[in-house]
Design an enzyme around this catalytic site. Structure first.
Site, short mmCIF file in Angstrom:
data_model
loop_
_atom_site.label_atom_id
_atom_site.label_comp_id
_atom_site.label_asym_id
_atom_site.label_seq_id
_atom_site.Cartn_x
_atom_site.Cartn_y
_atom_site.Cartn_z
N HIS A 198 35.23 42.54 1.36
CA HIS A 198 34.77 41.26 1.91
C HIS A 198 34.61 40.18 0.85
O HIS A 198 34.17 40.43 -0.26
CB HIS A 198 33.46 41.44 2.70
N ASN A 199 35.03 38.98 1.24
CA ASN A 199 34.92 37.77 0.41
C ASN A 199 35.78 37.80 -0.84
O ASN A 199 35.65 36.94 -1.71
CB ASN A 199 33.47 37.48 0.02
#
Length: 349
Positions: free
Chosen positions: A241-242
Site C-alpha cells: 500500500h501507498n
C-alpha cells in the site's frame, strides 16, 4: 491467415532478397521452422541455421554478410529482433481480436461500456464502472464499483480489480492478478491482538503498464498506490500500500516492495528482491536478484547487490572472498600451527 514476403517487408520497411510472393502463415524459431514459417536471425551464434532452415521467409539485419547461399527468402531490416517483435505483436493482436459480450455475465445498469469491447462469460462489472473503447475483459474477471479500465487495455481471465481503482490505456493484466486488495495495515493492541486499519485509498495504473499473473497490488490506506507509465511487472510480485513505482521500471518475479516506498523511473529490479518500507530508490537503480534493500538509495544509475545490499562492486568482491574462505581457513590453521611451534621452541630454549 497468410501473408506474402512483400506484405511483411512493407510492414517492416525492409528489403527483399528472394521470392516476394513467398507465403507465410505461422511464426517459428529459425532452427525449428518449416515451409510456411516466418522466422528471424538476430543472434550471430544462430547464423548457421540460416543456411539450413526450412523457413519460407527469414528476417535478418541489414548489415549481415552472407557466407553461403540461402534457400529461403530474406527480408533485410535495421534491427531483426525489434522487427520480429513487431510481427509478434501484430500476430497476437489478430489472434486475440475478440469483440462482443458473452453470456452469462453481469454488467451493472450504471456501468459505461465503450465501443468494440470484449467481455467474457462470467464477468462481473459493478456500478459506475467504465470500460474504454476496444478493451478486452476475459472470462471470470471482476471489476468492482467505480473501476475504470482505459481504452485498448486487456484483462485476462480471473483478474480482480477492487472498487475505485483506475487502470489506464493499453494496459495488460495477466490472469489472477489482484488490483486493489487491502493494504497490510493493523494496529497492535494492549492485549497483544491487532486491529484492522481500513484501507480507503485505491490503485492507479497508468498507460502502457503490464502486470504479470498472480501479482498483487494493494490499495492505499489513504491516497493511491501508483504504478507509473510503462512499468513492467513480472508474475508473482507484491506491491504494498501507498508504494509508487516510477515510469519504465521493470521488476522480476517474487519481488516484494513494502508500503510507502518510492521506486524511481527506469529502475531494474531482479527476482526475489525484498525492499523495506518508507524508503526511496533513485532513478536508474539496478538491483541484483535475491538482494535485500533496507535503506534509501540516493545515487542515480548505480548497481546494488547482497542482503543487506551494498554497491555491486563490493558485493562481487565479497562473493570472491566467500569462495576463498575454505582456503583462507586452512592458511590460518597453518599459521597458528607455525606460531605455536615458534612459541614452543622459544620456551624450550
Amino acid at each position: 491467415m497468410q501473408f506474402t514476403a512483400k506484405e511483411v517487408s512493407l510492414l517492416l520497411n525492409g528489403t527483399i532478397e528472394g521470392n516476394p510472393d513467398a507465403i507465410v502463415f505461422k511464426l517459428a524459431k529459425i532452427e525449428e521452422a518449416n515451409e510456411g514459417s516466418l522466422s528471424f536471425l538476430a543472434n550471430p551464434k544462430y547464423e548457421s541455421h540460416l543456411y539450413t532452415t526450412q523457413a519460407s521467409v527469414v528476417i535478418i539485419n541489414k548489415d549481415l554478410e552472407l557466407t553461403q547461399p540461402v534457400n529461403t527468402t530474406v527480408i533485410r531490416v535495421n534491427d531483426a529482433y525489434s522487427s520480429f517483435s513487431v510481427l509478434l505483436e501484430k500476430y497476437n493482436t489478430l489472434k486475440l481480436n475478440k469483440v462482443g459480450i458473452e453470456e452469462p455475465s453481469f454488467i451493472h445498469p450504471d456501468a459505461v461500456i465503450g465501443k468494440d469491447v470484449f467481455i467474457g462469460a462470467f464477468t462481473y462489472i459493478g456500478a459506475n464502472a467504465k470500460v474504454g473503447d476496444g478493451a478486452k475483459i476475459y472470462p471470470h474477471s471482476f471489476l468492482g464499483d467505480n473501476v475504470e479500465v482505459g481504452a485498448f487495455s486487456t484483462l485476462f481471465s480471473g483478474v480482480k480489480v477492487y472498487h475505485d481503482c483506475i487502470i489506464g490505456n493499453n494496459v495488460i493484466i495477466h490472469s489472477n492478478a489482484v488490483i486493489g486488495s487491502d493494504g497490510f495495515g493493523f494496529a497492535p493492541q494492549a492485549d497483544g491482538s491487532y486491529h484492522k486499519i481500513s484501507q480507503i485509498g485505491n490503485v492507479i495504473i497508468e498507460d502502457w503498464v503490464e502486470v504479470g499473473a498472480n501479482t498483487c497490488i494493494d490499495r492505499a490506506t489513504m491516497g493511491s498506490t501508483i504504478i507509473r507509465k510503462g512499468v513492467k511487472l513480472d508474475n508473482l510480485i507484491q506491491i504494498a500500500h501507498n508504494a509508487e513505482i516510477g515510469s519504465n521500471t521493470v521488476i522480476a518475479s517474487q519481488t516484494g516492495v513494502s508500503g510507502s516506498t518510492k521506486v524511481g523511473e527506469n529502475c531494474i529490479i531482479g527476482g526475489q528482491v525484498g525492499v523495506v518500507g518508507h524508503i526511496s530508490l533513485a532513478k536508474g537503480t539496478q538491483i541484483q536478484a535475491k538482494s535485500g534493500i533496507n535503506k534509501s538509495i540516493e545515487e542515480e544509475n548505480k548497481k546494488w547487490g547482497g542482503a543487506p545490499a551494498t554497491t555491486y562492486q563490493n558485493y562481487m568482491r565479497s562473493q570472491v572472498i566467500i569462495q576463498r574462505l575454505p582456503e583462507m581457513e586452512k592458511k590460518i590453521e597453518d599459521l597458528q600451527r607455525m606460531l605455536k611451534e615458534l612459541q614452543d621452541n622459544t620456551i624450550n630454549k
